[in-house]
Motif scaffolding. Structure first.
Motif, PDB file in Angstrom:
ATOM      1  N   ILE A  31      27.395  48.012  42.365  1.00 26.16           N
ATOM      2  CA  ILE A  31      28.099  47.276  43.423  1.00 26.16           C
ATOM      3  C   ILE A  31      27.402  45.961  43.725  1.00 26.16           C
ATOM      4  CG2 ILE A  31      28.734  47.323  45.868  1.00 26.16           C
ATOM      5  CD1 ILE A  31      29.092  50.367  45.570  1.00 26.16           C
ATOM      6  N   ILE A  32      26.087  46.020  43.906  1.00 27.27           N
ATOM      7  CA  ILE A  32      25.335  44.806  44.256  1.00 27.27           C
ATOM      8  C   ILE A  32      25.378  43.792  43.121  1.00 27.27           C
ATOM      9  CG2 ILE A  32      23.027  43.913  44.774  1.00 27.27           C
ATOM     10  CD1 ILE A  32      22.473  46.568  46.216  1.00 27.27           C
ATOM     11  N   ALA A  33      25.175  44.270  41.888  1.00 27.64           N
ATOM     12  CA  ALA A  33      25.145  43.361  40.736  1.00 27.64           C
ATOM     13  C   ALA A  33      26.486  42.658  40.554  1.00 27.64           C
ATOM     14  CB  ALA A  33      24.772  44.126  39.475  1.00 27.64           C
ATOM     15  N   VAL A  34      27.582  43.410  40.627  1.00 23.05           N
ATOM     16  CA  VAL A  34      28.902  42.817  40.408  1.00 23.05           C
ATOM     17  C   VAL A  34      29.278  41.895  41.559  1.00 23.05           C
ATOM     18  CG1 VAL A  34      31.359  43.301  40.141  1.00 23.05           C
ATOM     19  CG2 VAL A  34      29.671  44.719  38.962  1.00 23.05           C
ATOM     20  N   LEU A  35      28.999  42.313  42.782  1.00 19.60           N
ATOM     21  CA  LEU A  35      29.346  41.491  43.945  1.00 19.60           C
ATOM     22  C   LEU A  35      28.573  40.176  43.943  1.00 19.60           C
ATOM     23  CD1 LEU A  35      30.919  41.228  46.590  1.00 19.60           C
ATOM     24  CD2 LEU A  35      29.064  42.460  47.732  1.00 19.60           C
ATOM     25  N   LEU A  36      27.263  40.264  43.745  1.00 22.11           N
ATOM     26  CA  LEU A  36      26.453  39.043  43.721  1.00 22.11           C
ATOM     27  C   LEU A  36      26.776  38.197  42.496  1.00 22.11           C
ATOM     28  CD1 LEU A  36      22.926  40.267  44.906  1.00 22.11           C
ATOM     29  CD2 LEU A  36      24.672  39.052  46.219  1.00 22.11           C
ATOM     30  N   GLY A  37      27.017  38.856  41.365  1.00 19.36           N
ATOM     31  CA  GLY A  37      27.336  38.120  40.149  1.00 19.36           C
ATOM     32  C   GLY A  37      28.643  37.366  40.247  1.00 19.36           C
ATOM     33  N   ALA A  72      35.700  47.048  39.981  1.00 18.98           N
ATOM     34  CA  ALA A  72      36.884  46.232  40.258  1.00 18.98           C
ATOM     35  C   ALA A  72      36.886  45.750  41.705  1.00 18.98           C
ATOM     36  CB  ALA A  72      38.152  47.029  39.960  1.00 18.98           C
ATOM     37  N   VAL A  73      36.602  46.642  42.633  1.00 17.68           N
ATOM     38  CA  VAL A  73      36.598  46.258  44.058  1.00 17.68           C
ATOM     39  C   VAL A  73      35.492  45.244  44.338  1.00 17.68           C
ATOM     40  CG1 VAL A  73      36.201  47.096  46.405  1.00 17.68           C
ATOM     41  CG2 VAL A  73      37.656  48.395  44.845  1.00 17.68           C
ATOM     42  N   SER A  74      34.307  45.462  43.773  1.00 16.48           N
ATOM     43  CA  SER A  74      33.192  44.532  43.988  1.00 16.48           C
ATOM     44  C   SER A  74      33.504  43.155  43.417  1.00 16.48           C
ATOM     45  CB  SER A  74      31.916  45.093  43.358  1.00 16.48           C
ATOM     46  OG  SER A  74      31.572  46.338  43.924  1.00 16.48           O
ATOM     47  N   ALA A  75      34.080  43.136  42.198  1.00  7.54           N
ATOM     48  CA  ALA A  75      34.442  41.858  41.585  1.00  7.54           C
ATOM     49  C   ALA A  75      35.519  41.153  42.403  1.00  7.54           C
ATOM     50  CB  ALA A  75      34.927  42.086  40.155  1.00  7.54           C
ATOM     51  N   TRP A  76      36.487  41.904  42.885  1.00  3.64           N
ATOM     52  CA  TRP A  76      37.569  41.339  43.686  1.00  3.64           C
ATOM     53  C   TRP A  76      37.040  40.742  44.981  1.00  3.64           C
ATOM     54  CZ3 TRP A  76      39.592  43.372  48.424  1.00  3.64           C
ATOM     55  CH2 TRP A  76      40.755  42.719  48.867  1.00  3.64           C
ATOM     56  N   LEU A  77      36.159  41.463  45.668  1.00  3.25           N
ATOM     57  CA  LEU A  77      35.581  40.948  46.909  1.00  3.25           C
ATOM     58  C   LEU A  77      34.774  39.673  46.645  1.00  3.25           C
ATOM     59  CD1 LEU A  77      34.372  44.238  48.656  1.00  3.25           C
ATOM     60  CD2 LEU A  77      36.279  42.765  49.344  1.00  3.25           C
ATOM     61  N   GLY A  78      33.976  39.693  45.568  1.00  3.23           N
ATOM     62  CA  GLY A  78      33.201  38.502  45.237  1.00  3.23           C
ATOM     63  C   GLY A  78      34.076  37.307  44.928  1.00  3.23           C
ATOM     64  N   ASP A  79      35.155  37.538  44.189  1.00  2.00           N
ATOM     65  CA  ASP A  79      36.079  36.445  43.861  1.00  2.00           C
ATOM     66  C   ASP A  79      36.737  35.892  45.118  1.00  2.00           C
ATOM     67  OD1 ASP A  79      35.447  36.768  41.246  1.00  2.00           O
ATOM     68  OD2 ASP A  79      37.352  37.683  40.644  1.00  2.00           O
TER      69      ASP A  79
END
Length: 223
Positions: A31-37, A72-79
């Motif tokens: 979660i952290i890696a995808v969100l921050l990335g 998917a959720v982490s990437a979506w939130l980050g985007d």
């Protein structure tokens, strides 16, 4: 030779405990890696998804469906965070995140082309831009420039994040199934994921340079 065999035996007997430790931390790390990335594009987020998928293949206490959903959720939130910064952040923040020139004729032409494609088929453009290394931020910048509607962006970004998560999870699924030792599968899959990204970036850069050379030749027939 004896020392090598002894080391291999120790590794073979120790990896189940290491996998259990990795599984216990895999979800938070993912979660952290995808969100921050997604916000700061220096973390290999695809590699993190693939590594978690390898654990799922070997029943390391990790579910493949949960890996895909969390990624998917982490990437979506980050985007969505990045898009909000592009829409309402200061120009300096936008330039820092985008890391590409926006005032050159070439950049303006690419921006205009992306605007056209977003207007015609926004969701498809967002999906493709997320799968192509280096394509996500320029597309998001163009979307913010034309003030692409939030409702449409949120939906399109969600589809793009899900397709992206499934793609990298499948890579981990394939890589993990080739090796009986999950640690080896993770290492090989992560390296392969990074190599694919590097090759894709190189090919994109080569194609861009080739296109620029063609345009330059067409504009200067004498030369």
């Amino acid at each position: 030779m004896t020392a090598t065999l002894a080391s291999a035996e120790v590794l073979a007997t120790a990896w189940p405990d290491r996998i259990a430790d990795a599984a216990s931390a895999s979800y938070p790390v993912l979660i952290i890696a995808v969100l921050l990335g997604a916000i700061v594009p220096v973390i290999p987020t695809g590699a993190a998804v693939s590594a978690a998928a390898v654990l799922a293949v070997h029943n390391g206490g990790v579910s493949l469906i949960e890996v895909i959903a969390l990624a998917a959720v982490s990437a979506w939130l980050g985007d969505c965070v990045v898009y909000a910064l592009f829409r309402w952040g200061r120009r300096g923040v936008t330039r820092f995140i985008a890391r590409h020139p926006v005032d050159t004729p070439e950049a303006s032409a690419k921006l205009e082309e992306t605007r056209r494609r977003l207007t015609e088929n926004g969701t498809q453009v967002l999906v493709v831009s997320r799968l192509i290394p280096g394509g996500r931020l320029p597309t998001m910048f163009a979307a913010s420039a034309i003030r692409y509607p939030w409702s449409r962006y949120v939906t399109g970004a969600g589809v793009a994040a899900l397709v992206w998560a499934i793609a990298y999870a499948v890579m981990g699924l394939l890589g993990g199934s080739l090796f009986s030792n999950p640690l080896v599968g993770i290492a090989v899959t992560v390296i392969a994921t990074l190599l694919v990204s590097l090759v894709a970036r190189y090919v994109q850069k080569w194609l861009a340079n080739r296109q620029a050379a063609r345009e330059s030749s067409a504009a200067d027939p004498v030369g």
